[in-house]
Write a protein that holds these residues in place. Structure first.
Motif, PDB file in Angstrom:
ATOM      1  N   VAL A   1       0.812  -1.155  -0.217  1.00  0.00           N
ATOM      2  CA  VAL A   1      -0.021   0.132  -0.030  1.00  0.00           C
ATOM      3  C   VAL A   1       0.839   1.283   0.167  1.00  0.00           C
ATOM      4  N   ALA A   2       1.949   1.301   0.905  1.00  0.00           N
ATOM      5  CA  ALA A   2       2.566   2.433   0.975  1.00  0.00           C
ATOM      6  C   ALA A   2       3.526   2.756  -0.416  1.00  0.00           C
ATOM      7  N   GLN A   3       3.944   1.585  -1.045  1.00  0.00           N
ATOM      8  CA  GLN A   3       4.697   1.807  -2.395  1.00  0.00           C
ATOM      9  C   GLN A   3       3.524   2.236  -3.585  1.00  0.00           C
ATOM     10  N   GLN A   4       2.473   2.022  -3.596  1.00  0.00           N
ATOM     11  CA  GLN A   4       1.418   2.635  -4.380  1.00  0.00           C
ATOM     12  C   GLN A   4       1.299   3.965  -4.070  1.00  0.00           C
ATOM     13  N   GLY A   5       1.299   4.219  -2.925  1.00  0.00           N
ATOM     14  CA  GLY A   5       0.934   5.590  -2.309  1.00  0.00           C
ATOM     15  C   GLY A   5       1.794   6.448  -2.595  1.00  0.00           C
ATOM     16  N   ARG A   6       3.255   6.242  -2.907  1.00  0.00           N
ATOM     17  CA  ARG A   6       4.478   7.065  -3.242  1.00  0.00           C
ATOM     18  C   ARG A   6       4.350   7.314  -4.617  1.00  0.00           C
ATOM     19  N   ASP A   7       3.798   6.446  -5.473  1.00  0.00           N
ATOM     20  CA  ASP A   7       3.778   6.496  -6.881  1.00  0.00           C
ATOM     21  C   ASP A   7       2.864   7.803  -7.400  1.00  0.00           C
TER      22      ASP A   7
ATOM     23  N   PRO B   1     -13.241  -8.105   2.637  1.00  0.00           N
ATOM     24  CA  PRO B   1     -12.284  -8.160   4.103  1.00  0.00           C
ATOM     25  C   PRO B   1     -10.931  -8.516   3.961  1.00  0.00           C
ATOM     26  N   LEU B   2     -10.254  -8.259   4.878  1.00  0.00           N
ATOM     27  CA  LEU B   2      -8.742  -8.656   4.769  1.00  0.00           C
ATOM     28  C   LEU B   2      -8.600 -10.087   5.575  1.00  0.00           C
ATOM     29  N   PRO B   3      -7.589 -10.838   5.489  1.00  0.00           N
ATOM     30  CA  PRO B   3      -7.571 -12.219   6.188  1.00  0.00           C
ATOM     31  C   PRO B   3      -7.670 -11.973   7.746  1.00  0.00           C
ATOM     32  N   SER B   4      -8.384 -13.143   8.151  1.00  0.00           N
ATOM     33  CA  SER B   4      -8.224 -13.093   9.688  1.00  0.00           C
ATOM     34  C   SER B   4      -7.007 -12.687  10.298  1.00  0.00           C
ATOM     35  N   GLY B   5      -7.170 -11.767  11.309  1.00  0.00           N
ATOM     36  CA  GLY B   5      -5.970 -11.414  12.148  1.00  0.00           C
ATOM     37  C   GLY B   5      -5.256 -10.001  11.567  1.00  0.00           C
ATOM     38  N   MET B   6      -5.660  -9.534  10.424  1.00  0.00           N
ATOM     39  CA  MET B   6      -5.024  -8.455   9.715  1.00  0.00           C
ATOM     40  C   MET B   6      -5.721  -7.421  10.068  1.00  0.00           C
ATOM     41  N   SER B   7      -5.044  -6.101  10.725  1.00  0.00           N
ATOM     42  CA  SER B   7      -5.580  -4.911  11.088  1.00  0.00           C
ATOM     43  C   SER B   7      -6.156  -4.143   9.894  1.00  0.00           C
ATOM     44  N   LEU B   8      -7.353  -3.847   9.544  1.00  0.00           N
ATOM     45  CA  LEU B   8      -7.692  -2.609   8.493  1.00  0.00           C
ATOM     46  C   LEU B   8      -7.387  -1.630   8.895  1.00  0.00           C
ATOM     47  N   ALA B   9      -7.297  -1.150  10.188  1.00  0.00           N
ATOM     48  CA  ALA B   9      -6.877   0.276  10.589  1.00  0.00           C
ATOM     49  C   ALA B   9      -5.617   0.733  10.152  1.00  0.00           C
ATOM     50  N   ARG B  10      -4.516  -0.307  10.564  1.00  0.00           N
ATOM     51  CA  ARG B  10      -3.128  -0.193  10.338  1.00  0.00           C
ATOM     52  C   ARG B  10      -2.838  -0.275   8.732  1.00  0.00           C
ATOM     53  N   VAL B  11      -3.493  -1.001   8.027  1.00  0.00           N
ATOM     54  CA  VAL B  11      -3.236  -1.101   6.681  1.00  0.00           C
ATOM     55  C   VAL B  11      -3.624   0.115   5.883  1.00  0.00           C
ATOM     56  N   ALA B  12      -4.872   0.705   6.401  1.00  0.00           N
ATOM     57  CA  ALA B  12      -5.261   1.614   5.702  1.00  0.00           C
ATOM     58  C   ALA B  12      -4.686   3.027   6.100  1.00  0.00           C
ATOM     59  N   ALA B  13      -3.991   3.019   7.292  1.00  0.00           N
ATOM     60  CA  ALA B  13      -2.990   4.146   7.666  1.00  0.00           C
ATOM     61  C   ALA B  13      -1.973   4.366   6.607  1.00  0.00           C
ATOM     62  N   ALA B  14      -1.780   3.351   6.077  1.00  0.00           N
ATOM     63  CA  ALA B  14      -0.683   3.693   4.885  1.00  0.00           C
ATOM     64  C   ALA B  14      -1.013   4.315   3.587  1.00  0.00           C
ATOM     65  N   ILE B  15      -2.306   4.396   3.527  1.00  0.00           N
ATOM     66  CA  ILE B  15      -3.020   5.157   2.358  1.00  0.00           C
ATOM     67  C   ILE B  15      -2.963   6.413   2.457  1.00  0.00           C
ATOM     68  N   PRO B  16      -2.116   7.368   1.534  1.00  0.00           N
ATOM     69  CA  PRO B  16      -2.045   8.895   1.692  1.00  0.00           C
ATOM     70  C   PRO B  16      -3.512   9.533   1.715  1.00  0.00           C
ATOM     71  N   ALA B  17      -3.703  10.306   2.653  1.00  0.00           N
ATOM     72  CA  ALA B  17      -5.249  10.870   2.649  1.00  0.00           C
ATOM     73  C   ALA B  17      -5.825  11.574   1.494  1.00  0.00           C
ATOM     74  N   HIS B  18      -5.138  11.889   0.600  1.00  0.00           N
ATOM     75  CA  HIS B  18      -5.574  12.619  -0.751  1.00  0.00           C
ATOM     76  C   HIS B  18      -5.876  11.567  -1.662  1.00  0.00           C
ATOM     77  N   LYS B  19      -5.443  10.297  -1.373  1.00  0.00           N
ATOM     78  CA  LYS B  19      -5.578   9.323  -2.323  1.00  0.00           C
ATOM     79  C   LYS B  19      -6.611   8.076  -1.760  1.00  0.00           C
ATOM     80  N   ASP B  20      -7.199   8.373  -0.716  1.00  0.00           N
ATOM     81  CA  ASP B  20      -8.053   7.515  -0.046  1.00  0.00           C
ATOM     82  C   ASP B  20      -9.433   7.933  -0.577  1.00  0.00           C
ATOM     83  N   VAL B  21      -9.999   7.018  -1.698  1.00  0.00           N
ATOM     84  CA  VAL B  21     -10.940   7.279  -2.456  1.00  0.00           C
ATOM     85  C   VAL B  21     -12.317   6.477  -1.825  1.00  0.00           C
ATOM     86  N   ASP B  22     -12.093   5.691  -0.866  1.00  0.00           N
ATOM     87  CA  ASP B  22     -13.245   5.095  -0.300  1.00  0.00           C
ATOM     88  C   ASP B  22     -13.524   5.181   1.303  1.00  0.00           C
ATOM     89  N   GLY B  23     -12.610   6.076   1.849  1.00  0.00           N
ATOM     90  CA  GLY B  23     -12.892   6.599   3.168  1.00  0.00           C
ATOM     91  C   GLY B  23     -12.322   5.445   4.153  1.00  0.00           C
TER      92      GLY B  23
END
Length: 300
Positions: free
Chosen positions: A87-93, A104-126
């Protein structure tokens, strides 16, 4: 703006196609005027037939508007760190304007932590906290969750459906629909200003809440859970649920509202054909807004 057709059981079906078409035409005109090709990237972990069908539909809709899409597919056994790194790599592009993570993400994976890697201005689905905070503050921008924004805009598009001053009950408290939608519909803004009750799996006597509502939005993720007994005669029911089923050898979708609801409700969004087309069109608008600063017409 919406198109109504009489259901066989009596409710007027509120179809999303006219509003979706209008949004897509706005997007097409804006892109033609600016000569920009936005790019949307989807991060996918594992393979799920339902997700693949959804992504194929996104690709097709984007292609018709001149929006490019691509997928970054990670194996189902990828760990959280690998997903965050992707996610971070794509965010830098700099060529990527919009970035989504399929859930959904696989069990045990935190959506909040994954989503935190999305740059705010590229977050098109909130998905990010910044996007959700903007919704809570009543800011109308391209980072609102698309499905919640689709419901809000559908209701605001026709006086018959307006939530202003009305009792609205939302069934479902997810971060992609229920909770952000509650903030949107209660906001002190034109096309909102409803009195909102948010129900969920711990709500005692759900019917006591839904039967007093002028508008019920059902987004619980349970096929057919809203029955006729839950609905006040003449109420508007917005069905956000999408559940694949097979009928007469054909694959189709059903919603969270049972078929019996059509015999009681005054207005009903069908599944498929109700909220879904508007959600897809709003995603296209969000990607376009991410690529064209200052562009966000008629947002929720």
């Amino acid at each position: 703006m919406v198109e109504g057709a009489l259901h066989a059981e009596g409710a007027v079906l509120i179809k999303g196609a006219p509003l979706a078409t209008a949004i897509r035409e706005q997007v097409r005109a804006a892109l033609a005027a600016r000569g920009v090709t936005p790019c949307l990237v989807n991060i996918v972990v594992g393979t799920q037939p339902a997700s693949r069908s959804y992504l194929d539909a996104i690709d097709a809709a984007a292609g018709k508007l001149g929006i490019s899409t691509r997928r970054v597919e990670l194996p189902a056994d990828a760990d959280e760190a690998a997903v965050i790194a992707a996610v971070a790599q794509q965010g830098r592009d700099a060529m990527v304007h919009g970035l989504m993570v399929q859930t959904p993400l696989p069990s045990g994976m935190s959506l909040a932590r994954v989503a935190a890697a999305i740059p705010a201005h590229k977050d098109v689905d909130g998905l990010t906290l910044a996007s959700l905070g903007a919704v809570l503050a009543g800011e109308r921008r391209h980072t609102a969750p698309c499905t919640a924004a689709a419901v809000a805009e559908l209701l605001a598009s026709d006086a018959r459906l307006s939530p202003e001053g009305r009792d609205v009950v939302i069934v479902g408290r997810s971060l992609v629909v229920g909770r952000p939608l509650a903030a949107m519909l209660a906001a002190p803004l034109p096309g909102a200003q409803a009195t909102v009750t948010l129900c969920h799996t711990r709500t005692a006597d759900l019917a006591a809440h839904t039967r007093r509502a002028a508008i019920i939005v059902v987004a619980a993720g349970v096929a057919g859970m809203l029955k006729a007994a839950h609905v006040r005669p003449g109420a508007l029911v917005v069905d956000v649920g999408t559940h694949p089923v097979e009928r007469d050898g054909r694959h189709t979708l059903v919603g969270d509202a049972d078929a019996s609801v059509a015999g009681v409700a005054g207005f009903l969004t069908p599944v498929p054909g109700g909220v879904g087309p508007v959600t897809s069109a709003i995603l296209m608008r969000h990607v376009t807004a991410a690529a064209l600063p200052g562009y966000l017409p008629a947002a929720w």
